[in-house]
Design a protein around this motif. Structure first.
Motif, mmCIF file in Angstrom:
data_model
loop_
_atom_site.group_PDB
_atom_site.id
_atom_site.type_symbol
_atom_site.label_atom_id
_atom_site.label_comp_id
_atom_site.label_asym_id
_atom_site.label_seq_id
_atom_site.Cartn_x
_atom_site.Cartn_y
_atom_site.Cartn_z
ATOM 1 N N PRO A 250 0.832 -1.206 0.000
ATOM 2 C CA PRO A 250 0.000 0.000 0.000
ATOM 3 C C PRO A 250 0.866 1.257 0.000
ATOM 4 C CG PRO A 250 0.037 -0.993 2.177
ATOM 5 C CD PRO A 250 0.741 -1.947 1.265
ATOM 6 N N VAL A 251 0.389 2.269 -0.707
ATOM 7 C CA VAL A 251 1.100 3.540 -0.809
ATOM 8 C C VAL A 251 0.129 4.672 -0.503
ATOM 9 C CG1 VAL A 251 2.404 5.098 -2.322
ATOM 10 C CG2 VAL A 251 2.653 2.611 -2.573
ATOM 11 N N LEU A 252 0.595 5.652 0.258
ATOM 12 C CA LEU A 252 -0.196 6.845 0.540
ATOM 13 C C LEU A 252 0.599 8.067 0.102
ATOM 14 C CD1 LEU A 252 -2.765 8.051 1.916
ATOM 15 C CD2 LEU A 252 -1.373 8.276 3.991
ATOM 16 N N ILE A 253 0.014 8.864 -0.798
ATOM 17 C CA ILE A 253 0.625 10.124 -1.206
ATOM 18 C C ILE A 253 -0.107 11.252 -0.504
ATOM 19 C CG2 ILE A 253 1.135 11.664 -3.129
ATOM 20 C CD1 ILE A 253 1.355 9.284 -4.942
ATOM 21 N N VAL A 254 0.631 12.061 0.226
ATOM 22 C CA VAL A 254 0.052 13.117 1.059
ATOM 23 C C VAL A 254 0.512 14.470 0.537
ATOM 24 C CG1 VAL A 254 -0.204 13.994 3.401
ATOM 25 C CG2 VAL A 254 0.203 11.547 3.032
ATOM 26 N N GLU A 255 -0.420 15.386 0.419
ATOM 27 C CA GLU A 255 -0.105 16.749 0.000
ATOM 28 C C GLU A 255 -0.619 17.741 1.046
ATOM 29 O OE1 GLU A 255 1.607 17.801 -2.493
ATOM 30 O OE2 GLU A 255 1.643 16.190 -3.987
ATOM 31 N N PRO A 256 0.074 18.857 1.239
ATOM 32 C CA PRO A 256 -0.467 19.901 2.119
ATOM 33 C C PRO A 256 -1.738 20.484 1.528
ATOM 34 C CG PRO A 256 1.498 20.664 0.988
ATOM 35 C CD PRO A 256 1.381 19.214 0.687
ATOM 36 N N ARG A 257 -2.675 20.774 2.371
ATOM 37 C CA ARG A 257 -4.009 21.190 1.927
ATOM 38 C C ARG A 257 -3.976 22.463 1.095
ATOM 39 N NH1 ARG A 257 -6.035 20.517 6.392
ATOM 40 N NH2 ARG A 257 -7.090 18.531 6.037
ATOM 41 N N THR A 281 -2.982 16.965 4.382
ATOM 42 C CA THR A 281 -2.678 17.307 5.768
ATOM 43 C C THR A 281 -2.489 18.809 5.846
ATOM 44 O OG1 THR A 281 -1.181 16.889 7.627
ATOM 45 C CG2 THR A 281 -0.193 16.996 5.444
ATOM 46 N N SER A 282 -2.527 19.354 7.047
ATOM 47 C CA SER A 282 -2.369 20.795 7.199
ATOM 48 C C SER A 282 -0.928 21.241 7.027
ATOM 49 C CB SER A 282 -2.891 21.245 8.566
ATOM 50 O OG SER A 282 -2.225 20.554 9.613
ATOM 51 N N GLY A 283 0.008 20.306 7.002
ATOM 52 C CA GLY A 283 1.406 20.665 6.797
ATOM 53 C C GLY A 283 2.346 19.716 7.506
ATOM 54 N N PRO A 284 3.651 19.980 7.440
ATOM 55 C CA PRO A 284 4.635 19.093 8.047
ATOM 56 C C PRO A 284 4.446 18.876 9.549
ATOM 57 C CG PRO A 284 5.712 20.676 6.606
ATOM 58 C CD PRO A 284 4.281 21.106 6.724
ATOM 59 N N GLN A 285 3.871 19.898 10.221
ATOM 60 C CA GLN A 285 3.709 19.796 11.672
ATOM 61 C C GLN A 285 2.816 18.628 12.082
ATOM 62 O OE1 GLN A 285 3.155 22.443 9.670
ATOM 63 N NE2 GLN A 285 3.336 24.373 10.785
#
Length: 303
Positions: A250-257, A281-285
């Motif tokens: 499984p792979v998840l690609i995440v981008e900042p909103r 996500t809202s960002g790296p935090q």
């Protein structure tokens, strides 16, 4: 003849020289917030794969026996120290964490004649180094699997590994804001007064101010060419062939909103993989929450 013999000896000596060693003694910058400190018990090490310069790695374990391990591939834009906050977030969730810098960037060992720019002979070098390290040092198992996280340029490496690696002990891949093609800026030599535009960049600037060995930032022509080549080859994958060789992880690609065009870029990359989803996500935090949720969901599905 004497001149030719002397040149031959010099060339042979150059070939015999060991590639660079990793930097293992970074100092915490004064005034840095504790959330960006290295975790308790964290240690650095160097790892050499098949004649390459030393990769640089760090490891920390939670107080409990972890059900899974997470390996964070540092981006070429930042030294691995920039990921201590993410490391601490994952440790708090009960997962063991490895930080990994491939040869030629950050505090990892330099190639012969690399000078002060980010460098690689081939984009395969970093992937070979990471896979050899997992096999020789990490030793994941199906009962205690490994999840691989990449950000930026290293997210492209994570996606390439996901497409080509079939190991039941490597249970999943997370790519945060991966490089998605196009020109790559060469960058500028580090200065203490540089304006910093990104979250991790600000953290990196603090570590680089206190540790000159971490200031390698300009990207060489060879590194940029190899990164573009890696992206081109990833996009040339033929899914019917790849997906039928073995079960895909499984792979998840995440981008900042708030990133422009991020959703479309993530979907385009996901289309190259047979078991891929996207998220924001809202960002790296808050990336640690997203990664921990992905790991937890997989572990619950397995057990």
């Amino acid at each position: 003849m004497l001149s030719f013999g002397a040149c031959s000896k010099v060339e042979q000596a150059a070939k015999d020289m060991q590639p660079g060693k990793a930097f293992l003694d970074s100092q915490i910058p004064p005034g840095l917030s504790p959330q960006y400190f290295p975790p308790q018990g964290f240690v650095w090490g160097g790892y050499r794969a098949k004649g390459l310069p030393e990769a640089r790695y760090g490891v920390a374990s939670p107080p409990i026996n972890p059900r899974a391990q997470v390996m964070i591939l540092a981006d070429a834009d930042y030294p691995a120290e920039a990921y201590f906050e993410l490391t601490n977030q994952l440790l708090d969730q009960g997962y063991g964490v490895w930080l990994f810098e491939v040869p030629g960037q950050g505090g990892a060992g330099h190639y012969l004649l690399q000078n002060q720019s980010v460098f690689t002979r081939s984009y395969h070098d970093g992937q070979l180094s990471a896979l050899s390290f997992i096999h020789d040092i990490v030793h994941p198992t199906k009962d205690k699997p490994l999840f691989i996280v990449g950000t930026g340029y290293s997210a492209l490496s994570a996606l390439s590994l996901a497409a080509n690696t079939r190991d039941g002990a490597i249970a999943g891949f997370i790519a945060y804001q991966p490089y998605s093609g196009g020109d790559i800026a060469r960058g500028t030599v580090w200065h203490r007064d540089d304006a910093v535009a990104t979250y991790w960049g600000g953290i990196a600037q603090s570590w680089q101010m206190a540790n000159p060995d971490l200031r390698t930032r300009v990207k060489s022509d060879t590194w940029r060419d190899q990164t573009k080549k890696a992206f081109t080859e990833f996009n040339s994958l033929h899914l019917p062939v790849v997906s039928l060789t073995a079960k895909a992880p499984p792979v998840l690609i995440v981008e900042p909103r708030d990133a422009n065009g991020a959703a479309d870029a993530a979907k385009t990359l996901c289309n190259r993989l047979s078991a891929c989803k996207t998220d924001v996500t809202s960002g790296p935090q808050t990336l640690g929450e997203t990664v921990a949720g992905f790991v937890r969901t997989h572990l619950e599905g397995v057990h």
